[in-house]
Motif scaffolding. Structure first.
Motif, PDB file in Angstrom:
ATOM      1  N   GLU A  91      23.351 -70.357  51.255  1.00  0.00           N
ATOM      2  CA  GLU A  91      23.791 -70.914  51.878  1.00  0.00           C
ATOM      3  C   GLU A  91      25.635 -72.379  51.489  1.00  0.00           C
ATOM      4  O   GLU A  91      26.020 -72.267  52.142  1.00  0.00           O
ATOM      5  CB  GLU A  91      23.273 -71.815  52.186  1.00  0.00           C
ATOM      6  CG  GLU A  91      22.808 -72.138  53.481  1.00  0.00           C
ATOM      7  CD  GLU A  91      21.897 -73.341  54.532  1.00  0.00           C
ATOM      8  OE1 GLU A  91      21.362 -74.175  54.508  1.00  0.00           O
ATOM      9  OE2 GLU A  91      20.120 -72.902  54.210  1.00  0.00           O
ATOM     10  N   VAL A  92      24.959 -72.086  49.862  1.00  0.00           N
ATOM     11  CA  VAL A  92      25.812 -72.815  49.546  1.00  0.00           C
ATOM     12  C   VAL A  92      27.581 -72.520  49.678  1.00  0.00           C
ATOM     13  O   VAL A  92      28.426 -73.172  50.029  1.00  0.00           O
ATOM     14  CB  VAL A  92      25.343 -72.831  47.910  1.00  0.00           C
ATOM     15  CG1 VAL A  92      26.940 -74.143  47.158  1.00  0.00           C
ATOM     16  CG2 VAL A  92      24.487 -74.017  48.132  1.00  0.00           C
ATOM     17  N   LEU A  95      28.126 -73.245  53.099  1.00  0.00           N
ATOM     18  CA  LEU A  95      29.164 -74.696  53.048  1.00  0.00           C
ATOM     19  C   LEU A  95      30.481 -74.643  52.391  1.00  0.00           C
ATOM     20  O   LEU A  95      31.128 -75.586  53.554  1.00  0.00           O
ATOM     21  CB  LEU A  95      28.347 -75.429  52.352  1.00  0.00           C
ATOM     22  CG  LEU A  95      28.098 -77.122  52.595  1.00  0.00           C
ATOM     23  CD1 LEU A  95      28.064 -76.961  54.697  1.00  0.00           C
ATOM     24  CD2 LEU A  95      27.502 -78.054  52.097  1.00  0.00           C
ATOM     25  N   ARG A  96      30.549 -74.186  51.426  1.00  0.00           N
ATOM     26  CA  ARG A  96      31.848 -74.248  50.371  1.00  0.00           C
ATOM     27  C   ARG A  96      33.205 -73.417  51.789  1.00  0.00           C
ATOM     28  O   ARG A  96      34.295 -73.990  51.216  1.00  0.00           O
ATOM     29  CB  ARG A  96      31.530 -74.027  49.223  1.00  0.00           C
ATOM     30  CG  ARG A  96      31.777 -74.358  48.156  1.00  0.00           C
ATOM     31  CD  ARG A  96      31.995 -74.067  46.879  1.00  0.00           C
ATOM     32  NE  ARG A  96      30.236 -74.464  46.134  1.00  0.00           N
ATOM     33  CZ  ARG A  96      31.129 -75.828  45.050  1.00  0.00           C
ATOM     34  NH1 ARG A  96      32.073 -76.193  45.843  1.00  0.00           N
ATOM     35  NH2 ARG A  96      30.662 -76.441  44.258  1.00  0.00           N
ATOM     36  N   SER A  99      33.022 -76.242  54.999  1.00  0.00           N
ATOM     37  CA  SER A  99      33.598 -77.721  54.678  1.00  0.00           C
ATOM     38  C   SER A  99      35.040 -78.235  55.048  1.00  0.00           C
ATOM     39  O   SER A  99      35.254 -78.950  55.268  1.00  0.00           O
ATOM     40  CB  SER A  99      33.572 -77.759  52.892  1.00  0.00           C
ATOM     41  OG  SER A  99      31.879 -78.123  52.586  1.00  0.00           O
ATOM     42  N   ILE A 190      32.348 -82.040  48.254  1.00  0.00           N
ATOM     43  CA  ILE A 190      32.569 -81.162  48.711  1.00  0.00           C
ATOM     44  C   ILE A 190      31.296 -80.699  47.715  1.00  0.00           C
ATOM     45  O   ILE A 190      29.862 -80.383  48.192  1.00  0.00           O
ATOM     46  CB  ILE A 190      33.473 -80.148  48.897  1.00  0.00           C
ATOM     47  CG1 ILE A 190      33.667 -80.585  50.373  1.00  0.00           C
ATOM     48  CG2 ILE A 190      32.887 -78.675  49.939  1.00  0.00           C
ATOM     49  CD1 ILE A 190      33.745 -81.128  51.674  1.00  0.00           C
ATOM     50  N   ASP A 191      32.193 -80.689  46.315  1.00  0.00           N
ATOM     51  CA  ASP A 191      30.994 -80.423  45.430  1.00  0.00           C
ATOM     52  C   ASP A 191      29.137 -81.307  45.564  1.00  0.00           C
ATOM     53  O   ASP A 191      28.190 -80.295  45.155  1.00  0.00           O
ATOM     54  CB  ASP A 191      31.655 -81.182  44.011  1.00  0.00           C
ATOM     55  CG  ASP A 191      32.490 -79.918  43.584  1.00  0.00           C
ATOM     56  OD1 ASP A 191      32.455 -78.822  44.340  1.00  0.00           O
ATOM     57  OD2 ASP A 191      32.994 -80.077  42.504  1.00  0.00           O
ATOM     58  N   CYS A 194      27.289 -79.544  48.641  1.00  0.00           N
ATOM     59  CA  CYS A 194      26.878 -77.640  47.599  1.00  0.00           C
ATOM     60  C   CYS A 194      25.829 -78.453  46.983  1.00  0.00           C
ATOM     61  O   CYS A 194      24.061 -77.797  46.818  1.00  0.00           O
ATOM     62  CB  CYS A 194      28.020 -77.264  47.284  1.00  0.00           C
ATOM     63  SG  CYS A 194      28.811 -76.930  48.577  1.00  0.00           S
ATOM     64  N   ASP A 195      25.963 -79.013  46.106  1.00  0.00           N
ATOM     65  CA  ASP A 195      24.757 -79.281  44.777  1.00  0.00           C
ATOM     66  C   ASP A 195      23.467 -80.009  45.463  1.00  0.00           C
ATOM     67  O   ASP A 195      22.454 -79.283  45.534  1.00  0.00           O
ATOM     68  CB  ASP A 195      25.087 -80.605  43.932  1.00  0.00           C
ATOM     69  CG  ASP A 195      25.972 -80.256  42.584  1.00  0.00           C
ATOM     70  OD1 ASP A 195      25.798 -78.858  43.338  1.00  0.00           O
ATOM     71  OD2 ASP A 195      26.871 -80.672  42.491  1.00  0.00           O
TER      72      ASP A 195
END
Length: 213
Positions: A91-92, A95-96, A99, A190-191, A194-195
Protein backbone atom coordinates in the motif's frame (compact mmCIF):
# COMPACT_ATOMS: atom_id res chain seq x y z
CA UNK A 1 -19.63 -5.55 2.64
CA UNK A 2 -19.15 -6.06 -1.07
CA UNK A 3 -21.34 -5.39 -4.08
CA UNK A 4 -21.72 -7.12 -7.41
CA UNK A 5 -22.85 -5.71 -10.73
CA UNK A 6 -25.72 -7.11 -12.74
CA UNK A 7 -23.29 -8.80 -15.14
CA UNK A 8 -21.49 -10.85 -12.48
CA UNK A 9 -20.67 -14.40 -13.49
CA UNK A 10 -21.79 -17.46 -11.54
CA UNK A 11 -18.24 -17.86 -10.22
CA UNK A 12 -18.22 -14.24 -9.01
CA UNK A 13 -21.58 -14.68 -7.27
CA UNK A 14 -20.36 -17.84 -5.53
CA UNK A 15 -17.09 -16.17 -4.48
CA UNK A 16 -18.99 -13.10 -3.24
CA UNK A 17 -21.34 -15.20 -1.09
CA UNK A 18 -18.58 -17.32 0.43
CA UNK A 19 -16.37 -14.28 1.02
CA UNK A 20 -19.22 -12.63 2.95
CA UNK A 21 -19.55 -15.71 5.16
CA UNK A 22 -15.82 -15.87 5.82
CA UNK A 23 -15.43 -12.16 6.59
CA UNK A 24 -18.47 -12.08 8.88
CA UNK A 25 -17.30 -15.18 10.75
CA UNK A 26 -20.16 -17.43 9.64
CA UNK A 27 -17.47 -19.71 8.20
CA UNK A 28 -14.74 -20.29 10.77
CA UNK A 29 -11.00 -20.66 10.11
CA UNK A 30 -10.01 -24.08 8.73
CA UNK A 31 -13.63 -24.97 7.87
CA UNK A 32 -13.68 -27.27 4.80
CA UNK A 33 -15.34 -26.06 1.60
CA UNK A 34 -16.75 -28.99 -0.36
CA UNK A 35 -16.95 -28.37 -4.07
CA UNK A 36 -19.94 -30.69 -4.54
CA UNK A 37 -21.90 -29.11 -1.68
CA UNK A 38 -21.34 -25.59 -2.98
CA UNK A 39 -22.21 -26.57 -6.55
CA UNK A 40 -25.47 -28.05 -5.26
CA UNK A 41 -26.24 -24.95 -3.16
CA UNK A 42 -25.81 -22.62 -6.14
CA UNK A 43 -27.30 -25.02 -8.66
CA UNK A 44 -24.16 -24.86 -10.77
CA UNK A 45 -21.55 -27.15 -12.26
CA UNK A 46 -18.18 -27.65 -10.59
CA UNK A 47 -16.41 -25.35 -13.07
CA UNK A 48 -17.62 -22.00 -11.59
CA UNK A 49 -17.05 -23.35 -8.07
CA UNK A 50 -13.41 -24.07 -8.90
CA UNK A 51 -13.09 -20.56 -10.38
CA UNK A 52 -14.69 -19.09 -7.24
CA UNK A 53 -12.15 -20.95 -5.12
CA UNK A 54 -9.33 -19.46 -7.20
CA UNK A 55 -10.74 -15.97 -6.66
CA UNK A 56 -11.07 -16.54 -2.92
CA UNK A 57 -7.53 -17.88 -2.72
CA UNK A 58 -6.24 -14.75 -4.48
CA UNK A 59 -8.08 -12.73 -1.81
CA UNK A 60 -6.31 -14.69 0.95
CA UNK A 61 -9.63 -15.98 2.27
CA UNK A 62 -9.18 -19.69 1.49
CA UNK A 63 -6.26 -22.05 1.07
CA UNK A 64 -5.98 -25.20 -1.04
CA UNK A 65 -3.74 -28.00 0.18
CA UNK A 66 -3.05 -31.51 -1.20
CA UNK A 67 -5.24 -34.18 0.42
CA UNK A 68 -6.97 -31.54 2.57
CA UNK A 69 -8.90 -29.78 -0.16
CA UNK A 70 -10.02 -26.16 0.09
CA UNK A 71 -10.43 -24.67 3.54
CA UNK A 72 -11.08 -21.27 5.08
CA UNK A 73 -7.74 -19.56 5.67
CA UNK A 74 -6.51 -19.53 9.23
CA UNK A 75 -6.35 -16.48 11.49
CA UNK A 76 -3.29 -17.50 13.46
CA UNK A 77 -0.46 -15.15 14.42
CA UNK A 78 1.56 -16.01 11.32
CA UNK A 79 -1.37 -15.23 8.99
CA UNK A 80 -2.16 -11.92 10.68
CA UNK A 81 1.49 -10.87 10.52
CA UNK A 82 1.70 -11.80 6.85
CA UNK A 83 -1.41 -9.81 5.92
CA UNK A 84 -0.21 -6.74 7.86
CA UNK A 85 3.31 -6.81 6.41
CA UNK A 86 2.13 -7.35 2.83
CA UNK A 87 -0.39 -4.53 3.09
CA UNK A 88 2.11 -2.18 4.70
CA UNK A 89 4.67 -2.77 1.95
CA UNK A 90 2.36 -2.78 -1.07
CA UNK A 91 0.00 0.00 0.00
CA UNK A 92 2.95 2.32 0.60
CA UNK A 93 4.26 1.56 -2.91
CA UNK A 94 0.81 2.34 -4.30
CA UNK A 95 0.54 5.57 -2.29
CA UNK A 96 3.95 6.78 -3.46
CA UNK A 97 2.84 6.27 -7.06
CA UNK A 98 -0.60 7.77 -6.43
CA UNK A 99 0.53 10.87 -4.53
CA UNK A 100 1.78 12.94 -7.51
CA UNK A 101 -1.59 12.35 -9.23
CA UNK A 102 -3.82 13.28 -6.28
CA UNK A 103 -6.18 16.10 -7.19
CA UNK A 104 -8.53 18.08 -4.99
CA UNK A 105 -11.31 15.71 -6.09
CA UNK A 106 -9.26 12.70 -4.96
CA UNK A 107 -8.55 14.34 -1.61
CA UNK A 108 -12.27 15.08 -1.21
CA UNK A 109 -13.08 11.39 -1.75
CA UNK A 110 -10.50 10.41 0.85
CA UNK A 111 -11.98 12.91 3.32
CA UNK A 112 -15.52 11.69 2.65
CA UNK A 113 -14.52 8.10 3.46
CA UNK A 114 -12.81 9.35 6.63
CA UNK A 115 -15.97 11.19 7.71
CA UNK A 116 -18.15 8.16 6.95
CA UNK A 117 -15.90 5.98 9.10
CA UNK A 118 -16.09 8.52 11.93
CA UNK A 119 -19.89 8.57 11.67
CA UNK A 120 -20.33 4.80 11.46
CA UNK A 121 -22.84 3.35 13.92
CA UNK A 122 -22.09 -0.31 13.21
CA UNK A 123 -18.99 -2.36 12.52
CA UNK A 124 -20.32 -3.11 9.03
CA UNK A 125 -20.64 0.62 8.22
CA UNK A 126 -17.17 1.23 9.60
CA UNK A 127 -15.65 -1.61 7.59
CA UNK A 128 -17.16 -0.32 4.33
CA UNK A 129 -15.90 3.22 5.01
CA UNK A 130 -12.49 1.98 6.12
CA UNK A 131 -12.08 -0.01 2.92
CA UNK A 132 -13.22 3.00 0.88
CA UNK A 133 -10.63 5.22 2.61
CA UNK A 134 -7.74 2.89 1.85
CA UNK A 135 -8.89 2.37 -1.74
CA UNK A 136 -9.23 6.11 -2.31
CA UNK A 137 -5.67 6.67 -1.08
CA UNK A 138 -4.12 4.48 -3.74
CA UNK A 139 -6.58 4.40 -6.67
CA UNK A 140 -4.81 7.20 -8.63
CA UNK A 141 -1.64 5.08 -8.89
CA UNK A 142 -3.29 3.43 -11.94
CA UNK A 143 -1.41 0.14 -11.41
CA UNK A 144 -4.12 -2.49 -11.95
CA UNK A 145 -2.17 -5.54 -10.81
CA UNK A 146 -1.07 -3.84 -7.62
CA UNK A 147 -4.58 -2.53 -6.93
CA UNK A 148 -6.09 -5.99 -7.48
CA UNK A 149 -3.62 -7.46 -4.99
CA UNK A 150 -4.45 -4.73 -2.48
CA UNK A 151 -8.19 -5.32 -2.90
CA UNK A 152 -7.66 -8.95 -1.88
CA UNK A 153 -5.49 -8.00 1.07
CA UNK A 154 -8.05 -5.42 2.17
CA UNK A 155 -10.76 -8.10 2.23
CA UNK A 156 -8.49 -10.25 4.38
CA UNK A 157 -8.01 -7.22 6.62
CA UNK A 158 -11.79 -6.72 6.83
CA UNK A 159 -12.01 -10.25 8.18
CA UNK A 160 -9.55 -9.29 10.93
CA UNK A 161 -11.62 -6.21 11.78
CA UNK A 162 -14.76 -8.33 12.18
CA UNK A 163 -12.90 -10.94 14.24
CA UNK A 164 -11.61 -8.24 16.57
CA UNK A 165 -15.08 -6.72 16.90
CA UNK A 166 -16.61 -10.08 17.81
CA UNK A 167 -14.02 -10.75 20.50
CA UNK A 168 -13.32 -7.34 21.97
CA UNK A 169 -16.42 -5.38 21.02
CA UNK A 170 -16.57 -2.29 18.88
CA UNK A 171 -17.86 1.21 19.43
CA UNK A 172 -17.84 4.26 17.15
CA UNK A 173 -14.62 6.25 17.34
CA UNK A 174 -12.65 8.80 15.35
CA UNK A 175 -9.67 7.42 13.43
CA UNK A 176 -6.86 9.82 14.14
CA UNK A 177 -4.42 7.87 11.93
CA UNK A 178 -6.62 8.45 8.89
CA UNK A 179 -6.84 12.15 9.70
CA UNK A 180 -3.05 12.51 9.99
CA UNK A 181 -2.48 10.68 6.70
CA UNK A 182 -4.90 13.00 4.91
CA UNK A 183 -3.28 16.04 6.54
CA UNK A 184 0.16 14.93 5.32
CA UNK A 185 -1.17 14.41 1.79
CA UNK A 186 -2.77 17.85 1.74
CA UNK A 187 0.62 19.29 2.76
CA UNK A 188 2.29 17.25 0.02
CA UNK A 189 4.48 15.60 2.65
CA UNK A 190 4.57 12.22 0.92
CA UNK A 191 7.28 10.63 3.08
CA UNK A 192 5.31 11.43 6.23
CA UNK A 193 2.07 10.14 4.71
CA UNK A 194 3.76 6.87 3.74
CA UNK A 195 5.33 6.42 7.18
CA UNK A 196 1.98 7.08 8.87
CA UNK A 197 0.21 4.64 6.55
CA UNK A 198 2.71 1.85 7.18
CA UNK A 199 2.47 2.26 10.96
CA UNK A 200 -1.33 2.47 10.79
CA UNK A 201 -1.64 -0.78 8.84
CA UNK A 202 0.70 -2.63 11.18
CA UNK A 203 -1.43 -1.71 14.20
CA UNK A 204 -3.98 -4.33 13.10
CA UNK A 205 -1.48 -7.03 14.07
CA UNK A 206 -1.09 -5.65 17.60
CA UNK A 207 -4.84 -5.15 18.02
CA UNK A 208 -6.09 -8.45 16.61
CA UNK A 209 -3.70 -10.93 18.14
CA UNK A 210 -4.50 -10.34 21.83
CA UNK A 211 -8.20 -9.78 21.16
CA UNK A 212 -9.20 -12.70 19.05
CA UNK A 213 -6.47 -15.30 18.61
Amino acid sequence: MMTLGDNATTAQRIAHSIAHRIISGALQPDAPLRQDHIAREFNSSHVPVREAFRQLEAQHLVVAAPRRGVRVASLDAKSVKEIAEMRAALEVIALRNASPKLTSAHLARIELALIEADNADTIREFEIANRAFHHALVAPCAMPRLLACLDGLQLANSRLVFAMARSAGWCPRSNQDHRLILQALRSRNIDQACDLLARHIQTIERLVLPASL
